[in-house]
Write a protein that holds these residues in place. Sequence first.
Motif, mmCIF file in Angstrom:
data_model
loop_
_atom_site.group_PDB
_atom_site.id
_atom_site.type_symbol
_atom_site.label_atom_id
_atom_site.label_comp_id
_atom_site.label_asym_id
_atom_site.label_seq_id
_atom_site.Cartn_x
_atom_site.Cartn_y
_atom_site.Cartn_z
ATOM 1 N N PRO A 508 32.370 43.098 47.164
ATOM 2 C CA PRO A 508 33.633 42.332 46.276
ATOM 3 C C PRO A 508 34.961 42.706 47.151
ATOM 4 O O PRO A 508 35.128 43.464 47.646
ATOM 5 C CB PRO A 508 33.302 43.334 45.171
ATOM 6 C CG PRO A 508 32.694 44.426 45.427
ATOM 7 C CD PRO A 508 31.728 44.002 46.548
ATOM 8 N N ASN A 512 38.355 43.832 42.823
ATOM 9 C CA ASN A 512 37.489 43.849 41.808
ATOM 10 C C ASN A 512 37.179 45.098 41.400
ATOM 11 O O ASN A 512 37.251 46.162 42.174
ATOM 12 C CB ASN A 512 36.525 43.185 42.188
ATOM 13 C CG ASN A 512 36.447 41.624 42.096
ATOM 14 O OD1 ASN A 512 37.436 41.073 41.884
ATOM 15 N ND2 ASN A 512 35.074 40.924 42.339
ATOM 16 N N GLN A 513 36.946 45.485 39.911
ATOM 17 C CA GLN A 513 36.488 46.512 39.630
ATOM 18 C C GLN A 513 35.099 46.860 39.923
ATOM 19 O O GLN A 513 34.566 48.139 39.863
ATOM 20 C CB GLN A 513 36.790 46.934 38.084
ATOM 21 C CG GLN A 513 38.551 46.916 37.910
ATOM 22 C CD GLN A 513 38.824 46.975 36.723
ATOM 23 O OE1 GLN A 513 37.997 47.398 35.710
ATOM 24 N NE2 GLN A 513 40.029 46.278 36.283
ATOM 25 N N PRO A 555 30.128 42.114 38.248
ATOM 26 C CA PRO A 555 30.620 40.924 37.286
ATOM 27 C C PRO A 555 29.445 40.260 36.522
ATOM 28 O O PRO A 555 28.405 40.100 37.169
ATOM 29 C CB PRO A 555 31.237 40.139 38.110
ATOM 30 C CG PRO A 555 31.753 40.906 39.345
ATOM 31 C CD PRO A 555 30.673 42.087 39.654
ATOM 32 N N SER A 674 42.469 35.920 43.589
ATOM 33 C CA SER A 674 42.510 36.368 42.083
ATOM 34 C C SER A 674 42.600 35.173 41.012
ATOM 35 O O SER A 674 42.405 35.419 39.820
ATOM 36 C CB SER A 674 43.773 37.272 41.956
ATOM 37 O OG SER A 674 44.908 36.546 42.095
ATOM 38 N N ASP A 683 37.263 41.259 36.520
ATOM 39 C CA ASP A 683 37.199 40.664 37.929
ATOM 40 C C ASP A 683 37.089 39.366 38.175
ATOM 41 O O ASP A 683 36.517 38.604 37.481
ATOM 42 C CB ASP A 683 35.640 41.408 38.340
ATOM 43 C CG ASP A 683 35.516 43.008 38.516
ATOM 44 O OD1 ASP A 683 36.684 43.368 38.580
ATOM 45 O OD2 ASP A 683 34.539 43.459 38.300
#
Length: 777
Positions: A508, A512-513, A555, A674, A683
């Motif tokens: 990712p 992103n988390q 995600p 983004s 995300d």
Amino acid sequence: MKLNSERFALPFFRRSLIGAAVLALCAGQALAVNPFVVKDIRVEGIQRTEAGTVFSYLPVRVGETFNDEKSIAAIKALYATGFFKDVRLEEEKGVLVVLVEERPAIATVDFTGTKEFEKDVLVKALKEIGVGETKIFDKASVDRAEQELKRQYLSHGLYGVKITTTVTPIERNRVTVMFNVDEGEVARIKQISIVGNKTFSDKELREVLQLGTSGWFTWYTKADQYSKTKLTGDIESIKSFYLNRGYLEANVESTQVSITPDKKDIYLTINITEGEKYTVSGIKLEGEMFGREDELKELVRLREGQTYSGELLTLSNKLISDRMGTFGYAFANVNANPEIDREKRQVAFTFFVDPGKRAYVRRMNIAGNTTTRDEVIRREFRQFEGSWYDGNKIKMSRDRVDRLGYFKEVTIDTPEAQGTSDQVDVNLTVVEKPTGNFLIGGSFSQAEKFTFTASIQQANFAGSGNTVGMELNTSDYSRTIALSHTNPYFTEDGVSQQFELYLRTLNPPALNQGTYKVKQTGGRVSYGVPFSETDTVYFGIGIERTTIETDITSPTRYQDYVRQITGIESGIGSATTNALPLTAAWQRDSRDSAITPSAGRYQRANLELDVAGDTKYYRMIYNHEWFRPLTNKITLALRGEFDYGHGIKGSPYPVFKNFNGGGIGSVRGYLSSSLGVVDRNGDAVGGAKRIIGNAELQMPFPGSGTDRSLRWFGFADAGQVYSEDQKMRLNELRYSAGLGVSWISPVGPLKLSYAKPLNAKPGDRLERFQFQMGTGF
């Protein structure tokens, strides 16, 4: 005959002096010689020169009578060789003794203190004027070399240069030559004064000059360093500036260049006579035009009532001449004669067209290709032997060979064939460059952080025109290993073939988390079919195996995809799919440069379709770029991209085929990747649809002249990414505007931008300053 070579061996018996070089050359005659029959010839004093070399220059042989005439001729011949600084002839009981003193040879040439020029370049340049290793030492040649060095330094603005030459004798009658250089400081242009201009300001005229005073970027452009060559070019630029604006009689009357006593500052004065501004009052064509007068008249870019332009006049002459060349008239001559009415400030032109004889091409010759096979070059020719001369086809042939990328230089000339008046030869000369490329490098961008790249590529493999390569790329976001092979002439008709094998791993983006992993293994083969000089259609097929791994933080769209493929209710696990994507593409490229274009278009439409694999989808990409020069320095660049993907027969669109937006390359001012759909964790996962629009006004940096490798630009961007089930609403587009700099530096490309988002919404991730940098080593 007995031949001896000794080193000034003194005999025990008496010799009689016949003649010496100084007497023969200065007095015009030797001492009176009592004629004698030569019993033998002996050479003394030689160290490097072979005795046979001396004998070959003597006008007398054993058994012949030696007299005054032959004495003078012998001394002059030996002295003229340049090998000797002294020559004497003596007679010893019927033996002719030749005593010589050799000039020393140069063992080495070296330099100290040289920073402006590479030593190897200087050594090569001086050898061409007679000062180099193994050359005979001659003080006059060394003095000339010293003056040539000074001249080169002066041309680079180093007026305080001091050069001291040291000549050191060493063994075996040799010398070393050392040039000790004190370069001093570069003299810089302190002021440029323009005198006589009334219509245009000093500022307007200075903008067309290569030379200039010191500024922010003159460390790079060196525009503040005086050069006679640059000044000559600037004089022509000023003349062209006025001629293109109607000032038919404008002229640069004189220039004065002065330097301060400390040789650090230069003052330049340019004296101009503007004259009057003229308009075009009439256009006529005369001469032999074979009934094509209307067609040729359309090529004249000057128009009645229009302000005169020297640029348009030159272009008109060229277009008419080139047009006649397409009919076979290789030697067509077009002259525009002006009729000036100074009272009305008008000028009329009569274009005289002299087509000459129609010519056809006798031979197409190739020179300079030591590695590349002739057929690789000849298959790019559009002009053929035995056919009528066509200027367009000849130019097209040169351009196509140049675009191969195998040569540093490609030049073409069309001399008249000897002994004929209606035939020409087309001589194409190339200078080859290394086409093997081993690259180890890295880059840094805000999205992918550090990227390592290594590749081995051999274009024009074994002179065949084929390209083979291997690439390795790794970053925090992606890893790639790829092998490829391209044959641009898979068939004689120019159908290309390319195949590639690859392994890609995607993680990712940094923003992103959640975490996930996508691994792709596959290959593809494609064929390109050209159907015009600028249009190509591509067809291909590939095979691809993709594995997606998800965990509890992934995600939701990736979890959903795993759930749909595997049936795992949680969507956490691994899903593997196999695809057989078919590809079709159309490309049209009419740009004047692929790296820094200023005119032309680039269009590409691509379709990717999979109906036989596990992932049934189609993916379309259309990209259109348009470049137009607004002035000789400013270019308007527009780019639009529309991308669309969708699943087929109820299959989900593969999430790993999603498009992303934001950052350099799409919409600047928004964080890279983004834009578009954001899941519940915040995300960004991209989407199946994308719209991108970019507009740039590109200009060379102040002080860089027309150098397009360093540019600044103002830009406006728009774009958005949509999911498969979203409607594409233009009111959801994100906009930004700003300024940027691009530099194709010696160590890699660098691009910086500062953007202001114009309609950011809550939740958008902004990043005003963005950059991308690549470094090769």
